[in-house]
Motif scaffolding. Structure first.
Motif, mmCIF file in Angstrom:
data_model
loop_
_atom_site.group_PDB
_atom_site.id
_atom_site.type_symbol
_atom_site.label_atom_id
_atom_site.label_comp_id
_atom_site.label_asym_id
_atom_site.label_seq_id
_atom_site.Cartn_x
_atom_site.Cartn_y
_atom_site.Cartn_z
ATOM 1 N N CYS A 9 -31.010 -0.513 19.835
ATOM 2 C CA CYS A 9 -31.815 -0.375 18.625
ATOM 3 C C CYS A 9 -31.782 0.908 17.925
ATOM 4 O O CYS A 9 -31.519 1.829 18.694
ATOM 5 N N PHE A 10 -31.995 0.937 16.765
ATOM 6 C CA PHE A 10 -32.118 2.520 16.075
ATOM 7 C C PHE A 10 -33.070 2.844 15.447
ATOM 8 O O PHE A 10 -33.394 2.200 14.242
ATOM 9 N N PRO A 11 -34.103 3.169 16.003
ATOM 10 C CA PRO A 11 -35.458 3.501 15.260
ATOM 11 C C PRO A 11 -35.442 4.262 14.046
ATOM 12 O O PRO A 11 -36.221 4.004 13.100
ATOM 13 N N LEU A 12 -34.532 5.129 13.769
ATOM 14 C CA LEU A 12 -34.204 5.772 12.681
ATOM 15 C C LEU A 12 -34.038 4.891 11.573
ATOM 16 O O LEU A 12 -34.720 4.983 10.311
ATOM 17 N N ASP A 13 -33.095 3.827 11.670
ATOM 18 C CA ASP A 13 -32.780 2.848 10.651
ATOM 19 C C ASP A 13 -34.113 2.134 10.357
ATOM 20 O O ASP A 13 -34.227 1.806 9.097
ATOM 21 N N GLU A 14 -34.787 1.828 11.351
ATOM 22 C CA GLU A 14 -36.198 1.110 11.049
ATOM 23 C C GLU A 14 -37.061 1.782 10.045
ATOM 24 O O GLU A 14 -37.803 1.405 9.129
ATOM 25 N N GLU A 15 -37.028 3.262 10.504
ATOM 26 C CA GLU A 15 -38.095 4.201 9.907
ATOM 27 C C GLU A 15 -37.846 4.111 8.525
ATOM 28 O O GLU A 15 -38.467 4.383 7.629
ATOM 29 N N LEU A 16 -36.324 4.212 8.231
ATOM 30 C CA LEU A 16 -35.764 4.669 6.774
ATOM 31 C C LEU A 16 -35.829 3.246 5.981
ATOM 32 O O LEU A 16 -35.339 3.358 5.008
ATOM 33 N N GLY A 17 -36.054 2.198 6.625
ATOM 34 C CA GLY A 17 -36.194 0.714 6.044
ATOM 35 C C GLY A 17 -34.793 0.301 5.585
ATOM 36 O O GLY A 17 -34.664 -0.297 4.362
ATOM 37 N N LEU A 18 -33.660 0.692 6.346
ATOM 38 C CA LEU A 18 -32.397 0.349 5.963
ATOM 39 C C LEU A 18 -32.442 -1.170 6.573
ATOM 40 O O LEU A 18 -32.450 -1.741 7.674
ATOM 41 N N SER A 26 -33.149 15.823 11.600
ATOM 42 C CA SER A 26 -34.477 16.181 11.841
ATOM 43 C C SER A 26 -35.282 15.002 12.201
ATOM 44 O O SER A 26 -36.174 15.286 13.199
ATOM 45 N N ARG A 27 -35.480 13.886 11.433
ATOM 46 C CA ARG A 27 -36.187 12.754 11.815
ATOM 47 C C ARG A 27 -35.709 12.153 13.053
ATOM 48 O O ARG A 27 -36.484 11.721 13.801
ATOM 49 N N ASP A 28 -34.303 12.175 13.479
ATOM 50 C CA ASP A 28 -33.929 11.649 14.620
ATOM 51 C C ASP A 28 -34.399 12.439 15.774
ATOM 52 O O ASP A 28 -34.851 11.854 16.994
ATOM 53 N N ARG A 29 -34.403 13.659 15.482
ATOM 54 C CA ARG A 29 -34.856 14.727 16.726
ATOM 55 C C ARG A 29 -36.524 14.334 17.080
ATOM 56 O O ARG A 29 -36.980 14.614 18.117
ATOM 57 N N ALA A 30 -37.121 14.237 15.792
ATOM 58 C CA ALA A 30 -38.473 14.125 16.083
ATOM 59 C C ALA A 30 -38.873 12.791 16.872
ATOM 60 O O ALA A 30 -39.785 12.542 17.705
ATOM 61 N N LEU A 31 -37.873 11.792 16.919
ATOM 62 C CA LEU A 31 -38.056 10.288 17.508
ATOM 63 C C LEU A 31 -37.714 10.599 18.918
ATOM 64 O O LEU A 31 -38.340 9.727 19.825
ATOM 65 N N ASP A 32 -36.941 11.594 19.451
ATOM 66 C CA ASP A 32 -36.708 11.731 20.781
ATOM 67 C C ASP A 32 -38.206 11.941 21.526
ATOM 68 O O ASP A 32 -38.065 11.675 22.612
ATOM 69 N N THR A 33 -39.209 12.585 21.049
ATOM 70 C CA THR A 33 -40.302 12.696 21.720
ATOM 71 C C THR A 33 -41.260 11.681 21.700
ATOM 72 O O THR A 33 -42.475 11.352 22.109
ATOM 73 N N ALA A 34 -40.950 10.284 20.831
ATOM 74 C CA ALA A 34 -41.879 9.141 20.734
ATOM 75 C C ALA A 34 -42.201 8.387 21.811
ATOM 76 O O ALA A 34 -41.250 8.364 22.702
ATOM 77 N N ARG A 35 -43.155 7.996 21.899
ATOM 78 C CA ARG A 35 -43.381 6.958 23.061
ATOM 79 C C ARG A 35 -43.899 5.771 22.576
ATOM 80 O O ARG A 35 -44.653 5.795 21.504
ATOM 81 N N GLY A 36 -43.773 4.751 23.376
ATOM 82 C CA GLY A 36 -44.075 3.449 23.073
ATOM 83 C C GLY A 36 -43.511 2.622 21.949
ATOM 84 O O GLY A 36 -44.129 1.791 21.262
ATOM 85 N N LEU A 37 -42.430 2.977 21.477
ATOM 86 C CA LEU A 37 -41.607 2.463 20.653
ATOM 87 C C LEU A 37 -41.135 0.952 20.887
ATOM 88 O O LEU A 37 -40.850 0.745 22.012
ATOM 89 N N ARG A 38 -41.261 0.132 20.052
ATOM 90 C CA ARG A 38 -41.022 -1.369 20.494
ATOM 91 C C ARG A 38 -39.876 -1.819 19.674
ATOM 92 O O ARG A 38 -39.467 -1.430 18.630
ATOM 93 N N CYS A 39 -39.098 -3.120 20.390
ATOM 94 C CA CYS A 39 -38.020 -3.569 19.983
ATOM 95 C C CYS A 39 -38.351 -4.109 18.607
ATOM 96 O O CYS A 39 -39.231 -4.830 18.316
ATOM 97 N N PRO A 40 -37.650 -3.809 17.515
ATOM 98 C CA PRO A 40 -37.634 -4.575 15.969
ATOM 99 C C PRO A 40 -37.531 -6.038 16.050
ATOM 100 O O PRO A 40 -37.895 -6.524 15.310
ATOM 101 N N ARG A 41 -36.703 -6.562 16.976
ATOM 102 C CA ARG A 41 -36.460 -8.084 17.315
ATOM 103 C C ARG A 41 -37.776 -8.755 17.596
ATOM 104 O O ARG A 41 -38.764 -8.319 17.946
ATOM 105 N N ARG A 42 -37.611 -9.964 17.860
ATOM 106 C CA ARG A 42 -38.782 -10.766 18.146
ATOM 107 C C ARG A 42 -39.346 -10.551 19.604
ATOM 108 O O ARG A 42 -40.496 -10.768 19.564
ATOM 109 N N CYS A 43 -38.579 -9.942 20.311
ATOM 110 C CA CYS A 43 -38.855 -9.848 21.643
ATOM 111 C C CYS A 43 -40.022 -8.624 21.903
ATOM 112 O O CYS A 43 -40.917 -8.830 22.611
#
Length: 191
Positions: free
Chosen positions: A134-143, A79-96
């Motif tokens: 990148c995998f925003p779900l992993d970032e959201e879950l703090g893995l 469910s959380r991964d499907r919710a991210l499908d509509t997200a806009r403006g996600l940024r790379c978690p790396r330094r760039c």
């Protein structure tokens, strides 16, 4: 149609109002209990009714509740991964820090939790600046990457046992305590 009324108290008016829970609707404004939850709950009730002793009752419920918990975790992750499908403006978690674009790839991932192994698929996103996935779900879950995608509570318990005992005995003891096995290879990698 399966419906039941649940009495709830709202914080605004403190009056009892019924909340309808139904399986025969696709309306998002109604609370719906997933079918897997009802099936697992029915299986738990049958298991409890068939238990011949208190120890058997407890053992059956522990196993069933673990399975139910894993199913809820899987449902929540998807469910959380499907919710991210509509997200806009996600940024790379790396330094760039570049903007991410959604890809059509869903990568399967296994996670070990204190309840057991959960396998789920999550969407891969691509950084427009550094071109790395990148995998925003992993970032959201703090893995954390050092934990190989496993939960921190799981990793902490494995590491604690491995610092007190040799790896083989620690993995055996973890299996006795939690009801599922951990390989010595994974235990060594986490410590």
């Amino acid at each position: 149609m399966l419906e039941r009324k649940v009495q709830t108290k709202t914080r605004t008016d403190r009056e009892s109002r019924p909340l309808t829970i139904s399986h025969a609707t696709d309306r998002p404004d109604k609370a719906v209990v997933p079918d897997f939850f009802l099936k697992a709950l029915a299986a738990l009730l049958v298991s409890a009714a068939e238990a011949e002793s208190l120890a058997g009752l407890v053992a059956g419920l522990m196993h069933g509740l673990r399975e139910l918990g894993l199913a809820i975790i899987l449902h929540t992750l998807e469910s959380r991964d499907r919710a991210l499908d509509t997200a806009r403006g996600l940024r790379c978690p790396r330094r760039c820090g570049g903007l991410l674009r959604k890809t059509n790839k869903r990568k399967s991932r296994q996670r070990r939790t204190l309840l057991g192994l959960v396998e789920h698929k999550r969407r891969a996103w691509m950084c427009r600046r550094c071109s790395k996935p990148c995998f925003p779900l992993d970032e959201e879950l703090g893995l954390l990457p050092g934990l190989r995608g496993h939960g921190t509570a799981f990793a902490n318990q494995v590491v604690l046992l491995c610092t007190l005992l040799p790896f083989e005995r620690a993995c055996w003891l973890f299996e006795q305590m939690r009801g599922f096995a951990v390989s010595t290879t994974l235990a060594r990698a986490l410590t």
